[in-house]
Every structure is written in structure tokens, then in C-alpha cells.
Design a protein around this motif. Structure first.
Motif, mmCIF file in Angstrom:
data_model
loop_
_atom_site.group_PDB
_atom_site.id
_atom_site.type_symbol
_atom_site.label_atom_id
_atom_site.label_comp_id
_atom_site.label_asym_id
_atom_site.label_seq_id
_atom_site.Cartn_x
_atom_site.Cartn_y
_atom_site.Cartn_z
ATOM 1 N N LYS A 35 60.663 41.566 33.103
ATOM 2 C CA LYS A 35 60.086 42.926 33.124
ATOM 3 C C LYS A 35 60.922 43.856 32.259
ATOM 4 C CE LYS A 35 57.424 42.803 37.319
ATOM 5 N NZ LYS A 35 57.640 42.509 38.712
ATOM 6 N N THR B 115 44.989 45.073 32.654
ATOM 7 C CA THR B 115 44.362 46.160 33.423
ATOM 8 C C THR B 115 44.653 47.538 32.818
ATOM 9 O OG1 THR B 115 46.257 46.064 34.913
ATOM 10 C CG2 THR B 115 44.245 45.001 35.671
ATOM 11 N N LYS B 116 45.686 47.588 31.954
ATOM 12 C CA LYS B 116 45.939 48.872 31.282
ATOM 13 C C LYS B 116 45.091 48.985 30.011
ATOM 14 C CE LYS B 116 50.674 49.335 32.894
ATOM 15 N NZ LYS B 116 51.872 48.547 32.764
ATOM 16 N N TRP C 42 48.278 40.017 33.094
ATOM 17 C CA TRP C 42 47.313 40.845 33.844
ATOM 18 C C TRP C 42 47.766 42.305 33.920
ATOM 19 C CZ3 TRP C 42 45.485 37.582 38.729
ATOM 20 C CH2 TRP C 42 44.653 36.551 38.270
ATOM 21 N N ASN C 43 49.074 42.501 33.986
ATOM 22 C CA ASN C 43 49.596 43.859 34.027
ATOM 23 C C ASN C 43 49.148 44.646 32.783
ATOM 24 O OD1 ASN C 43 51.191 45.961 34.977
ATOM 25 N ND2 ASN C 43 52.957 45.270 33.772
ATOM 26 N N ASP D 192 50.657 36.845 35.595
ATOM 27 C CA ASP D 192 50.764 38.184 36.202
ATOM 28 C C ASP D 192 51.239 39.208 35.169
ATOM 29 O OD1 ASP D 192 49.881 37.283 38.619
ATOM 30 O OD2 ASP D 192 51.847 37.201 39.575
ATOM 31 N N ALA D 193 52.162 38.772 34.304
ATOM 32 C CA ALA D 193 52.655 39.690 33.261
ATOM 33 C C ALA D 193 51.526 40.049 32.292
ATOM 34 C CB ALA D 193 53.825 39.047 32.518
#
Ligand SMILES: C[S@@+](CC[C@H](N)C(=O)[O-])C[C@H]1O[C@@H](n2cnc3c(N)ncnc32)[C@H](O)[C@@H]1O
Length: 272
Positions: free
Chosen positions: A248, A44-45, A40-41, A37-38
Motif C-alpha cells: 500500500k 472502484t475509483k 479493485w481499489n 484487492d489492490a
């Protein structure tokens, strides 16, 4: 010569053997999910709807299918015949019309592929590049495939993983605790022996230069531990949520971001 002839033969055999159970073991694990997930964050940017992306060492296609759900087209390659077989099966079942093509090709021979369209960038996730001794050649080959200004996102295992050191020292296994520190080790996967390389951020910067310039990097899995901790971590889901929240904060902090399980580096193809 078969397509996989230039990759480490033992690595390919090992990943062939792992392919069928890979998603259960890693993709669907809570730690694997948190680390991905980290990634993918950032993914997508970095890439945008309409882009056409080259993915190296795609495994069972989890990221390719994710990119496709974000309207990004992908040519996803892997040296392992069995990984590609599982990926194609997932595509057939999960998203038959997705703009994804899976292709068995080792990264060492990526230059031999002939593409109909120019790529808008390239991507490699979760340590496929740690199986390659000479990343200078990979960088040179990628430079022929993506245009100046395009991003290259690579996620590799780090050399210094604090949670790994703590985990194995607590178990009285110092050799395992410090196995990455020399920059090169062998991993036993089933009956196969795989050479694994752990370049530092400085070595990566130098290997990808001059055709790629390092623009930024983040730590992946700094407080979240490596996936082999999963059986223990599954008992403490709230702890994993807390560690994910800590990551995060730490992921972009100097001094911390090189100490995780993985590092995610954004290069840009530059004119030379
Ligand atoms: C840890 S898995 C990661 C798979 C996938 N990227 C993911 O995020 O789940 C590493 C992958 O690298 C592939 N690999 C190893 N050496 C390779 C090489 N020389 N060329 C292409 N793929 C390779 C393996 O077959 C395996 O699928």
C-alpha cells in the motif's frame, strides 16, 4: 474463421485447459486475492455506478461480477471458450440477474463486435495483454470503442519483478529468475507453449499513443510475490498481511512501482 483464430492458438488451448481449476489456483489463492484487492481499489475509483464497461480477457469473470455488484454493467470478453463457459456458469449460480454479458472473442478481433450502447471505459486485468505481440493494434481498436475522456485500465505483468528474481535465485534457477528481462519469453503451460511479452511502461505509453494518454500507474504485487509462491506463503499468513501493508505504501512510489509482479495503468482516451 473461428472467433479465436487470430489469438495465439497455443495460448487459447493452454487457458482452455486451465479454466476449470483457475479459480482454485489463482482467484481464491491468498496471493491472488491480495493482488486483486489492490486492483479493485483502483477499479472502484475509476468506474462508477451506471457505467457500461468493456472488459478484455475476463477469464472466469471474477472482476465482471465484482463490477456488477457495484452497479456497473459489463460486456466481458475472452478468447478461451472454456474460460467463458466457467464465467457463464458462475454468473448463472452467483448472480443470475447481474448486468454482465460474457462473450468469446479474442482481443485481436474486438473491433468486429457491434455494440448496442457506447462504453464508458475499458478494462483488462492480470496479464491477458501480455499474450499480445502488437498492442498498437489493440489501442487503435479500443479507440474506436470508447469515447474521448473515457478511462482505460490495464494490468500487465511487469518486465522486472524483484520478488521473482529473489525467489528463483534462492532456488538456484537463474534462467527463470531473469526470464522476463529480454521482454519476451515462452511459458510452458501443460503441453502448450505460450509466447509472453513484457512491455516496459515506456513501450506501453508509446503503443497506446496517440489515442490514449497515460495518466497514472501503480505497482501491484511489489512486496506481495507472484502467485506461484502460494504454497509457501500459505504457511505465513501474517507475513502476507505485512507484505500487503508494505505494498500500500510502495504502490505509487517512483522507483518501486515498476518492480512488482504487475503494473496497473490508467490511460485516458484523448482527442487526436
Ligand atoms: C491470467 S488470465 C487473467 C484472467 C482474468 N482477467 C483475471 O483477472 O483473472 C489471462 C486471460 O487472458 C485470456 N487471453 C489470452 N490471450 C487472449 C487474447 N488474445 N484475447 C482474449 N483473451 C486472451 C486467457 O484466456 C485468460 O483468460
Amino acid at each position: 474463421m473461428t472467433p479465436a483464430a487470430t489469438a495465439q492458438p497455443q495460448a487459447i488451448l493452454a487457458f482452455n485447459q486451465l479454466a476449470e481449476g483457475y479459480d482454485e489456483l489463482f482467484t481464491k489463492s491468498s496471493i491472488g486475492r491480495a493482488q486483486r484487492d489492490a486492483v479493485w481499489n483502483v477499479l472502484t475509483k475509476t468506474f462508477h455506478p451506471g457505467d457500461y464497461i468493456l472488459e478484455l480477457n475476463c477469464g472466469t469473470g471474477e472482476d465482471a461480477l465484482f463490477l456488477a455488484r457495484n452497479s456497473i454493467s459489463i460486456l466481458a470478453c475472452d478468447a478461451s471458450e472454456q474460460m467463458i463457459r466457467v464465467a457463464k456458469e458462475r454468473l448463472r449460480i452467483e448472480a443470475p440477474n447481474a448486468p454482465v454479458e460474457f462473450f468469446q472473442q479474442p482481443t485481436e478481433r474486438i473491433r468486429d463486435l457491434h455494440f448496442a450502447k457506447q462504453f464508458n471505459g475499458a478494462f483488462s486485468n492480470f496479464s491477458g495483454l501480455n499474450c499480445i505481440a502488437d498492442l498498437r493494434q489493440t489501442a487503435e481498436d479500443l479507440a474506436t470503442l470508447i469515447p474521448p475522456g473515457a478511462p482505460l485500465l490495464v494490468c500487465l505483468s511487469t518486465r522486472f519483478c524483484v520478488s521473482e528474481v529473489i525467489w528463483f535465485l534462492l532456488q538456484g534457477k537463474p534462467r527463470k529468475a531473469f526470464r522476463r528481462w529480454s521482454g519476451r519469453t515462452t511459458a510452458k503451460v501443460g503441453e502448450f507453449v505460450v509466447e509472453v511479452y513484457y512491455p516496459t511502461i515506456g513501450q506501453l505509453r508509446s503503443s497506446f499513443s496517440p489515442t490514449f494518454s497515460l495518466r497514472s500507474f501503480t505497482g501491484i504485487g511489489i512486496a506481495v510475490p507472484p502467485s506461484y509462491v502460494e504454497p509457501w506463503m500459505r504457511r505465513y499468513p501474517k507475513l502476507l498481511s505485512a507484505l500487503t501493508a508494505i505494498d500500500k505504501v510502495l504502490s505509487t512510489r517512483r522507483g518501486f512501482r515498476i518492480l512488482g509482479d504487475h503494473m496497473l495503468i490508467r490511460f485516458e482516451r484523448v482527442n487526436v
